[in-house]
Design an enzyme around this catalytic site. Structure first.
Site, PDB file in Angstrom:
ATOM      1  N   TYR A   5       0.837  -1.207   0.000  1.00 54.61           N
ATOM      2  CA  TYR A   5       0.000   0.000   0.000  1.00 54.61           C
ATOM      3  C   TYR A   5       0.874   1.262   0.000  1.00 54.61           C
ATOM      4  CZ  TYR A   5      -2.775   3.884   1.561  1.00 54.61           C
ATOM      5  OH  TYR A   5      -3.327   5.142   1.651  1.00 54.61           O
ATOM      6  N   ALA A  60      -1.932   8.550   4.443  1.00 60.15           N
ATOM      7  CA  ALA A  60      -2.991   7.935   5.241  1.00 60.15           C
ATOM      8  C   ALA A  60      -2.436   6.824   6.139  1.00 60.15           C
ATOM      9  CB  ALA A  60      -4.051   7.369   4.305  1.00 60.15           C
ATOM     10  N   SER A  87      -3.335  13.743   7.069  1.00 57.40           N
ATOM     11  CA  SER A  87      -4.311  13.218   6.112  1.00 57.40           C
ATOM     12  C   SER A  87      -5.709  13.179   6.723  1.00 57.40           C
ATOM     13  CB  SER A  87      -3.900  11.799   5.701  1.00 57.40           C
ATOM     14  OG  SER A  87      -4.953  11.169   4.998  1.00 57.40           O
ATOM     15  N   GLN A 108      -5.090  17.953   5.401  1.00 62.08           N
ATOM     16  CA  GLN A 108      -5.447  17.546   4.033  1.00 62.08           C
ATOM     17  C   GLN A 108      -6.898  17.126   4.002  1.00 62.08           C
ATOM     18  OE1 GLN A 108      -5.875  13.911   3.213  1.00 62.08           O
ATOM     19  NE2 GLN A 108      -6.772  14.599   1.281  1.00 62.08           N
ATOM     20  N   TYR A 110     -10.203  15.478   2.049  1.00 59.93           N
ATOM     21  CA  TYR A 110     -10.972  14.794   1.015  1.00 59.93           C
ATOM     22  C   TYR A 110     -12.415  15.231   1.194  1.00 59.93           C
ATOM     23  CZ  TYR A 110      -7.281  11.507  -0.397  1.00 59.93           C
ATOM     24  OH  TYR A 110      -6.140  10.939  -0.902  1.00 59.93           O
ATOM     25  N   THR A 136      -7.211  18.037  -1.667  1.00 61.34           N
ATOM     26  CA  THR A 136      -6.752  17.083  -2.686  1.00 61.34           C
ATOM     27  C   THR A 136      -7.769  17.012  -3.811  1.00 61.34           C
ATOM     28  OG1 THR A 136      -5.558  15.867  -1.011  1.00 61.34           O
ATOM     29  CG2 THR A 136      -6.012  14.693  -3.062  1.00 61.34           C
ATOM     30  N   LYS A 211      -4.111  20.811  -3.979  1.00 64.90           N
ATOM     31  CA  LYS A 211      -3.082  19.764  -4.111  1.00 64.90           C
ATOM     32  C   LYS A 211      -3.438  18.810  -5.241  1.00 64.90           C
ATOM     33  CE  LYS A 211      -0.949  15.959  -1.470  1.00 64.90           C
ATOM     34  NZ  LYS A 211      -1.497  14.709  -2.002  1.00 64.90           N
ATOM     35  N   HIS A 235       0.069  12.783  -6.666  1.00 65.44           N
ATOM     36  CA  HIS A 235      -0.366  11.872  -5.604  1.00 65.44           C
ATOM     37  C   HIS A 235       0.631  10.715  -5.439  1.00 65.44           C
ATOM     38  CE1 HIS A 235      -4.330  11.213  -3.345  1.00 65.44           C
ATOM     39  NE2 HIS A 235      -3.553  10.265  -2.880  1.00 65.44           N
ATOM     40  N   GLY A 267       6.466  14.490  -4.713  1.00 65.13           N
ATOM     41  CA  GLY A 267       6.590  13.373  -5.653  1.00 65.13           C
ATOM     42  C   GLY A 267       8.042  13.069  -5.960  1.00 65.13           C
ATOM     43  N   GLY A 268       8.541  12.004  -5.357  1.00 64.22           N
ATOM     44  CA  GLY A 268       9.874  11.516  -5.714  1.00 64.22           C
ATOM     45  C   GLY A 268      11.032  12.269  -5.086  1.00 64.22           C
ATOM     46  N   ARG A 270      13.785  12.589  -2.779  1.00 66.19           N
ATOM     47  CA  ARG A 270      14.491  11.624  -1.920  1.00 66.19           C
ATOM     48  C   ARG A 270      15.858  12.116  -1.477  1.00 66.19           C
ATOM     49  NH1 ARG A 270      10.075  10.444  -2.215  1.00 66.19           N
ATOM     50  NH2 ARG A 270       9.084   8.539  -2.950  1.00 66.19           N
TER      51      ARG A 270
HETATM   52  C1  FNR Z   1      -0.364   9.325  -0.137  1.00 65.71           C
HETATM   53  N1  FNR Z   1      -0.833  10.540  -0.599  1.00 65.71           N
HETATM   54  C2  FNR Z   1      -1.965  11.089  -0.038  1.00 65.71           C
HETATM   55  N2  FNR Z   1      -2.414  12.298  -0.468  1.00 65.71           N
HETATM   56  C3  FNR Z   1      -3.504  12.866   0.074  1.00 65.71           C
HETATM   57  O1  FNR Z   1      -3.881  13.950  -0.326  1.00 65.71           O
HETATM   58  N3  FNR Z   1      -4.186  12.215   1.075  1.00 65.71           N
HETATM   59  C4  FNR Z   1      -3.801  11.020   1.552  1.00 65.71           C
HETATM   60  O2  FNR Z   1      -4.426  10.466   2.452  1.00 65.71           O
HETATM   61  C5  FNR Z   1      -2.660  10.399   0.966  1.00 65.71           C
HETATM   62  N4  FNR Z   1      -2.247   9.180   1.375  1.00 65.71           N
HETATM   63  C6  FNR Z   1      -1.089   8.630   0.865  1.00 65.71           C
HETATM   64  C7  FNR Z   1      -0.628   7.424   1.331  1.00 65.71           C
HETATM   65  C8  FNR Z   1       0.565   6.894   0.867  1.00 65.71           C
HETATM   66  C9  FNR Z   1       1.065   5.615   1.415  1.00 65.71           C
HETATM   67  C10 FNR Z   1       1.299   7.598  -0.128  1.00 65.71           C
HETATM   68  C11 FNR Z   1       2.608   7.061  -0.633  1.00 65.71           C
HETATM   69  C12 FNR Z   1       0.824   8.773  -0.620  1.00 65.71           C
HETATM   70  C13 FNR Z   1      -0.025  11.340  -1.548  1.00 65.71           C
HETATM   71  C14 FNR Z   1       1.006  12.176  -0.793  1.00 65.71           C
HETATM   72  O3  FNR Z   1       0.388  13.242  -0.112  1.00 65.71           O
HETATM   73  C15 FNR Z   1       2.058  12.784  -1.731  1.00 65.71           C
HETATM   74  O4  FNR Z   1       1.408  13.422  -2.796  1.00 65.71           O
HETATM   75  C16 FNR Z   1       3.028  11.740  -2.277  1.00 65.71           C
HETATM   76  O5  FNR Z   1       3.299  10.752  -1.330  1.00 65.71           O
HETATM   77  C17 FNR Z   1       4.330  12.401  -2.683  1.00 65.71           C
HETATM   78  O6  FNR Z   1       5.164  11.504  -3.320  1.00 65.71           O
HETATM   79  P1  FNR Z   1       6.334  10.665  -2.599  1.00 65.71           P
HETATM   80  O7  FNR Z   1       7.110  11.617  -1.699  1.00 65.71           O
HETATM   81  O8  FNR Z   1       5.686   9.569  -1.832  1.00 65.71           O
HETATM   82  O9  FNR Z   1       7.127  10.172  -3.750  1.00 65.71           O
END
Ligand code: FNR
Length: 350
Positions: A5, A60, A87, A108, A110, A136, A211, A235, A267-268, A270
């Site tokens: 997940y 999450a 979240s 954040q 939803y 989001t 977002k 995301h 996003g990405g 690291r």
């Molecule tokens: C997320 N992301 C996310 N975004 C959001 O708006 N609400 C959420 O609940 C979640 N939950 C979530 C769970 C997991 C396990 C991941 C990996 C991602 C997206 C998150 O906010 C974000 O956009 C990305 O995780 C950024 O990318 P990296 O840093 O994971 O590569």
């Protein structure tokens, strides 16, 4: 199931790889012989001063990674002097996270079909001292995450979506495919539109960050709709596959925003070098997602602290080796991308 997940992306996971690969195609044009004995990484985000432009994205179900979940993340963020985004689907409530102590936190959101649920939750976040909403906008339906489908992903029975517990929406049923996808299909409002961004402003005084924007067109609409900022995000490559890496979309959004609102990226990211590249392309700051859940799983609060410290140190080193002593000294000329390749190539011999 939990690892899949956290780690996985949508469908072919092309965008998941591209979120990383695209950073690797951006190179530096460092400047030399500049006094870098003092480096200032501080910045101000929506009026809040933080220690560095590295913040925590909403992810999450953090208690699935570690028993302390969001508590640990909140404490680590606050001791690093940066912002945590909680979240909607946290396994700790807004009030519980607020109880961990002071800290600058965003919430954040939803948007559920039942707008009373939304209004109530936004009010609770505001009362709990959250400073902004990250709305989001890329999830009218859940992306096709095949690992979750295969695993029939669902929240372990000892955990709930704490913010919705009292509203009878805290449980996720098992399904034949992804339990989360079914939950989203049942509860999340697919009709969400720009009108709702305006509506949200009528129920809260918190600034709204949109977002999930990756185009110039939507940047302009977001600003028109009253957004206080934009988060360029796909995301974490978990929604629509084959959208570009966020670092590839960033400059388009920055140009369209024309400096009217701050633009952020996730996003990405690291490495400290990634943070620098995003800032050079015009981001006011970045957010990290997976590094937080993985470090939580490894070591709880200490793990998240360590991840933030590692990124901080790498970013500081990148600044020093590029000849920048403050964030405002990081410019577009400190990097070269493939779309300005002609400039980078030596002039042809005549
Ligand atoms: C997320 N992301 C996310 N975004 C959001 O708006 N609400 C959420 O609940 C979640 N939950 C979530 C769970 C997991 C396990 C991941 C990996 C991602 C997206 C998150 O906010 C974000 O956009 C990305 O995780 C950024 O990318 P990296 O840093 O994971 O590569």
């Amino acid at each position: 199931m939990a690892y899949d997940y956290y780690a996985s992306g949508a469908e072919d996971q092309w965008t998941l790889e591209e979120n990383r690969n695209a950073f690797a195609r951006i190179l530096f044009r460092p400047r030399i012989l500049i006094d870098v004995s003092k480096i200032d990484m501080t910045t101000t985000i929506l009026g809040f001063k933080i220690s560095m432009p590295i913040m925590i994205a909403p992810t999450a179900f953090q208690k699935m990674a570690h028993p302390e979940g969001e508590y640990a993340t909140a404490r680590a963020a606050s001791s690093a002097g940066t912002i945590m985004t909680l979240s909607s689907w946290a396994t700790s409530s807004v009030e519980e996270v607020a109880s961990t102590g002071p800290g600058i936190r965003f919430f954040q959101l939803y948007v559920y079909k039942d707008r009373n649920v939304v209004a109530q939750l936004v009010r609770r976040a505001e009362r709990a001292g959250f400073k902004a909403i990250a709305l989001t906008v890329d999830t009218p339906r859940l992306g096709r995450r095949e690992a979750d489908i295969k695993n029939r992903f669902t929240l372990p029975p000892f955990l709930t979506l704490k913010n919705f517990e009292g509203l009878d929406l805290g449980k996720m049923d098992e399904a034949n495919d992804s339990g989360l996808a079914s939950y989203v299909a049942g509860q999340i409002d697919r009709t969400l539109s720009w009108q709702d961004v305006k509506w949200l402003q009528t129920i809260t005084t918190m600034p709204i960050l949109v977002k999930g924007v990756i185009t110039a067109e939507d940047t302009r609409l977001a600003i028109q709709a009253g957004a206080a900022g934009i988060i360029v995000s796909n995301h974490g490559a978990r929604q629509l596959d084959y959208v570009p890496a966020t670092i590839m979309a960033l400059e388009e959004v920055v140009k369209a925003a024309q400096g009217r609102v701050p633009v952020f990226l996730d996003g990405g990211v690291r490495r400290g070098t990634d943070v620098f590249k995003a800032l050079a392309l015009g981001a006011s700051g970045i957010f990290i997602g997976r590094p937080v859940v993985f470090s939580l799983a490894a070591e709880g609060e200490a793990g998240v602290r360590k991840v933030l410290q590692m990124l901080r140190e790498e970013f500081e080193l990148t600044m020093a080796l590029s000849g920048c002593t403050s964030l405002k000294e990081i410019t577009r000329n400190h990097i070269v991308t493939e779309w300005d390749a002609p400039r980078a190539r030596p002039a042809p011999r005549l």
